[in-house]
Design a protein around this motif. Structure first.
Motif, PDB file in Angstrom:
ATOM      1  N   LYS A 198     -27.983  15.278  86.710  1.00  0.00           N
ATOM      2  CA  LYS A 198     -27.993  16.549  85.983  1.00  0.00           C
ATOM      3  C   LYS A 198     -29.260  16.739  85.159  1.00  0.00           C
ATOM      4  CE  LYS A 198     -23.948  18.071  87.201  1.00  0.00           C
ATOM      5  NZ  LYS A 198     -23.817  19.309  87.959  1.00  0.00           N
ATOM      6  N   LYS A 199     -30.339  16.082  85.578  1.00  0.00           N
ATOM      7  CA  LYS A 199     -31.547  16.043  84.752  1.00  0.00           C
ATOM      8  C   LYS A 199     -32.194  17.388  84.473  1.00  0.00           C
ATOM      9  CE  LYS A 199     -34.422  14.548  88.586  1.00  0.00           C
ATOM     10  NZ  LYS A 199     -35.164  13.397  89.081  1.00  0.00           N
ATOM     11  N   ASN A 200     -31.902  18.401  85.242  1.00  0.00           N
ATOM     12  CA  ASN A 200     -32.467  19.715  84.945  1.00  0.00           C
ATOM     13  C   ASN A 200     -31.456  20.643  84.285  1.00  0.00           C
ATOM     14  OD1 ASN A 200     -30.941  19.967  87.261  1.00  0.00           O
ATOM     15  ND2 ASN A 200     -32.293  21.467  88.197  1.00  0.00           N
ATOM     16  N   GLU A 201     -30.312  20.087  83.893  1.00  0.00           N
ATOM     17  CA  GLU A 201     -29.251  20.930  83.347  1.00  0.00           C
ATOM     18  C   GLU A 201     -28.744  20.518  81.977  1.00  0.00           C
ATOM     19  OE1 GLU A 201     -26.221  21.741  86.384  1.00  0.00           O
ATOM     20  OE2 GLU A 201     -27.614  20.769  87.771  1.00  0.00           O
ATOM     21  N   LYS A 260     -21.820  22.363  74.064  1.00  0.00           N
ATOM     22  CA  LYS A 260     -22.533  23.537  74.574  1.00  0.00           C
ATOM     23  C   LYS A 260     -22.590  24.563  73.456  1.00  0.00           C
ATOM     24  CE  LYS A 260     -21.632  25.121  78.786  1.00  0.00           C
ATOM     25  NZ  LYS A 260     -20.880  25.503  79.998  1.00  0.00           N
ATOM     26  N   GLU A 261     -23.768  25.150  73.276  1.00  0.00           N
ATOM     27  CA  GLU A 261     -23.968  26.174  72.250  1.00  0.00           C
ATOM     28  C   GLU A 261     -23.484  25.690  70.880  1.00  0.00           C
ATOM     29  OE1 GLU A 261     -22.219  29.743  73.815  1.00  0.00           O
ATOM     30  OE2 GLU A 261     -23.497  29.675  75.582  1.00  0.00           O
ATOM     31  N   GLY A 262     -23.724  24.410  70.598  1.00  0.00           N
ATOM     32  CA  GLY A 262     -23.403  23.844  69.303  1.00  0.00           C
ATOM     33  C   GLY A 262     -21.951  23.482  69.066  1.00  0.00           C
ATOM     34  N   GLU A 263     -21.103  23.680  70.060  1.00  0.00           N
ATOM     35  CA  GLU A 263     -19.673  23.415  69.909  1.00  0.00           C
ATOM     36  C   GLU A 263     -19.185  22.379  70.914  1.00  0.00           C
ATOM     37  OE1 GLU A 263     -17.659  24.828  67.587  1.00  0.00           O
ATOM     38  OE2 GLU A 263     -19.417  25.878  66.774  1.00  0.00           O
ATOM     39  N   GLU A 264     -18.275  21.527  70.460  1.00  0.00           N
ATOM     40  CA  GLU A 264     -17.671  20.567  71.374  1.00  0.00           C
ATOM     41  C   GLU A 264     -16.821  21.316  72.395  1.00  0.00           C
ATOM     42  OE1 GLU A 264     -14.371  16.984  71.432  1.00  0.00           O
ATOM     43  OE2 GLU A 264     -15.571  17.224  69.621  1.00  0.00           O
ATOM     44  N   GLN A 265     -17.072  21.033  73.679  1.00  0.00           N
ATOM     45  CA  GLN A 265     -16.339  21.684  74.754  1.00  0.00           C
ATOM     46  C   GLN A 265     -15.307  20.763  75.393  1.00  0.00           C
ATOM     47  OE1 GLN A 265     -16.887  25.025  75.522  1.00  0.00           O
ATOM     48  NE2 GLN A 265     -18.100  24.870  73.657  1.00  0.00           N
ATOM     49  N   HIS A 266     -15.698  19.497  75.582  1.00  0.00           N
ATOM     50  CA  HIS A 266     -14.822  18.533  76.242  1.00  0.00           C
ATOM     51  C   HIS A 266     -15.104  17.150  75.701  1.00  0.00           C
ATOM     52  CE1 HIS A 266     -13.298  21.335  79.236  1.00  0.00           C
ATOM     53  NE2 HIS A 266     -14.533  21.824  79.274  1.00  0.00           N
ATOM     54  N   ILE A 291     -30.798  10.165  62.510  1.00  0.00           N
ATOM     55  CA  ILE A 291     -30.061  11.427  62.478  1.00  0.00           C
ATOM     56  C   ILE A 291     -30.948  12.616  62.850  1.00  0.00           C
ATOM     57  CG2 ILE A 291     -30.365  11.972  60.039  1.00  0.00           C
ATOM     58  CD1 ILE A 291     -27.084  12.260  62.002  1.00  0.00           C
ATOM     59  N   GLN A 292     -32.217  12.580  62.498  1.00  0.00           N
ATOM     60  CA  GLN A 292     -33.115  13.681  62.840  1.00  0.00           C
ATOM     61  C   GLN A 292     -33.268  13.819  64.353  1.00  0.00           C
ATOM     62  OE1 GLN A 292     -34.263  16.129  60.870  1.00  0.00           O
ATOM     63  NE2 GLN A 292     -34.870  17.037  62.818  1.00  0.00           N
ATOM     64  N   GLU A 293     -33.314  12.713  65.053  1.00  0.00           N
ATOM     65  CA  GLU A 293     -33.389  12.769  66.511  1.00  0.00           C
ATOM     66  C   GLU A 293     -32.141  13.422  67.097  1.00  0.00           C
ATOM     67  OE1 GLU A 293     -36.220   8.865  67.163  1.00  0.00           O
ATOM     68  OE2 GLU A 293     -34.126   8.757  67.780  1.00  0.00           O
ATOM     69  N   LEU A 294     -30.990  13.110  66.523  1.00  0.00           N
ATOM     70  CA  LEU A 294     -29.751  13.726  66.995  1.00  0.00           C
ATOM     71  C   LEU A 294     -29.775  15.224  66.736  1.00  0.00           C
ATOM     72  CD1 LEU A 294     -26.923  13.573  68.187  1.00  0.00           C
ATOM     73  CD2 LEU A 294     -26.086  13.027  65.883  1.00  0.00           C
ATOM     74  N   VAL A 295     -30.202  15.624  65.551  1.00  0.00           N
ATOM     75  CA  VAL A 295     -30.297  17.046  65.219  1.00  0.00           C
ATOM     76  C   VAL A 295     -31.227  17.747  66.196  1.00  0.00           C
ATOM     77  CG1 VAL A 295     -31.121  18.695  63.483  1.00  0.00           C
ATOM     78  CG2 VAL A 295     -29.699  16.755  62.794  1.00  0.00           C
ATOM     79  N   THR A 296     -32.356  17.132  66.509  1.00  0.00           N
ATOM     80  CA  THR A 296     -33.302  17.703  67.472  1.00  0.00           C
ATOM     81  C   THR A 296     -32.631  17.919  68.822  1.00  0.00           C
ATOM     82  OG1 THR A 296     -35.189  16.680  66.373  1.00  0.00           O
ATOM     83  CG2 THR A 296     -35.501  17.338  68.672  1.00  0.00           C
ATOM     84  N   ALA A 297     -31.894  16.930  69.298  1.00  0.00           N
ATOM     85  CA  ALA A 297     -31.214  17.057  70.597  1.00  0.00           C
ATOM     86  C   ALA A 297     -30.155  18.151  70.563  1.00  0.00           C
ATOM     87  CB  ALA A 297     -30.582  15.726  70.990  1.00  0.00           C
ATOM     88  N   LEU A 298     -29.398  18.224  69.476  1.00  0.00           N
ATOM     89  CA  LEU A 298     -28.289  19.173  69.399  1.00  0.00           C
ATOM     90  C   LEU A 298     -28.739  20.616  69.186  1.00  0.00           C
ATOM     91  CD1 LEU A 298     -25.727  17.120  67.299  1.00  0.00           C
ATOM     92  CD2 LEU A 298     -25.666  17.577  69.760  1.00  0.00           C
ATOM     93  N   THR A 299     -29.970  20.819  68.772  1.00  0.00           N
ATOM     94  CA  THR A 299     -30.434  22.181  68.524  1.00  0.00           C
ATOM     95  C   THR A 299     -31.237  22.756  69.686  1.00  0.00           C
ATOM     96  OG1 THR A 299     -32.351  21.325  67.307  1.00  0.00           O
ATOM     97  CG2 THR A 299     -30.409  21.939  66.013  1.00  0.00           C
ATOM     98  N   GLN A 300     -31.207  22.095  70.811  1.00  0.00           N
ATOM     99  CA  GLN A 300     -31.888  22.601  72.003  1.00  0.00           C
ATOM    100  C   GLN A 300     -31.028  23.675  72.666  1.00  0.00           C
ATOM    101  OE1 GLN A 300     -35.061  21.442  72.663  1.00  0.00           O
ATOM    102  NE2 GLN A 300     -34.712  20.396  70.730  1.00  0.00           N
ATOM    103  N   ASP A 301     -31.601  24.379  73.639  1.00  0.00           N
ATOM    104  CA  ASP A 301     -30.909  25.466  74.331  1.00  0.00           C
ATOM    105  C   ASP A 301     -30.125  25.017  75.557  1.00  0.00           C
ATOM    106  OD1 ASP A 301     -31.876  27.315  72.550  1.00  0.00           O
ATOM    107  OD2 ASP A 301     -33.648  27.762  73.758  1.00  0.00           O
ATOM    108  N   HIS A 302     -29.746  23.782  75.621  1.00  0.00           N
ATOM    109  CA  HIS A 302     -29.057  23.277  76.799  1.00  0.00           C
ATOM    110  C   HIS A 302     -27.889  22.388  76.360  1.00  0.00           C
ATOM    111  CE1 HIS A 302     -32.589  20.889  75.698  1.00  0.00           C
ATOM    112  NE2 HIS A 302     -31.738  19.896  75.766  1.00  0.00           N
TER     113      HIS A 302
END
Length: 121
Positions: A64-67, A97-103, A25-36
């Motif tokens: 999409k590796k840079n996005e 995106k920005e912590g919210e589910e978009q699609h 779960i910590q790895e998921l939190v790390t991924a989700l708290t990034q700026d992308h």
């Protein structure tokens, strides 16, 4: 703690590590708290449609590796996360995106997933 990186080596400057198999779960939190944006793939190795989508998902990650960052989560290992994201079928892809589910895309809809990612990242 670092995520298990698959598919790619060290990224070029300005590029992200883009394809992770999330182990806790910590790895998921790390991924989700990034700026992308993050694209989650909920899957299971016993589910044939999930297996079918692994390669197209990796290909989209490369494109999409840079996005964005692409994370693969085992349906059986992350029951709390599965419930939080209301995953009812496999595979399920969730664009955040920005912590919210978009699609969300459910199933082996390669073109729909590709279009959703292309248009929203």
């Amino acid at each position: 703690m670092s995520l298990t990186t698959q598919v790619f080596g060290v990224p070029e400057p300005g590029w992200y590590w883009v394809y992770y198999i999330v182990n806790n779960i910590q790895e998921l939190v790390t991924a989700l708290t990034q700026d992308h944006p993050v694209v989650l793939m909920f899957w299971a190795d016993w589910n044939e449609p999930s297996k079918v989508m692994v390669q197209p998902y990796r290909d989209m990650a490369k494109a999409k590796k840079n996005e964005a960052v692409f994370c693969r989560l085992d349906f059986d290992k992350f029951k709390d996360v599965v419930e939080k994201f209301r995953v009812k079928a496999l595979p399920t892809f969730v664009l955040i995106k920005e912590g919210e589910e978009q699609h969300r895309v459910v199933g082996t809809k390669v073109e729909e997933l590709n279009t959703t990612i292309k248009n929203n990242i």
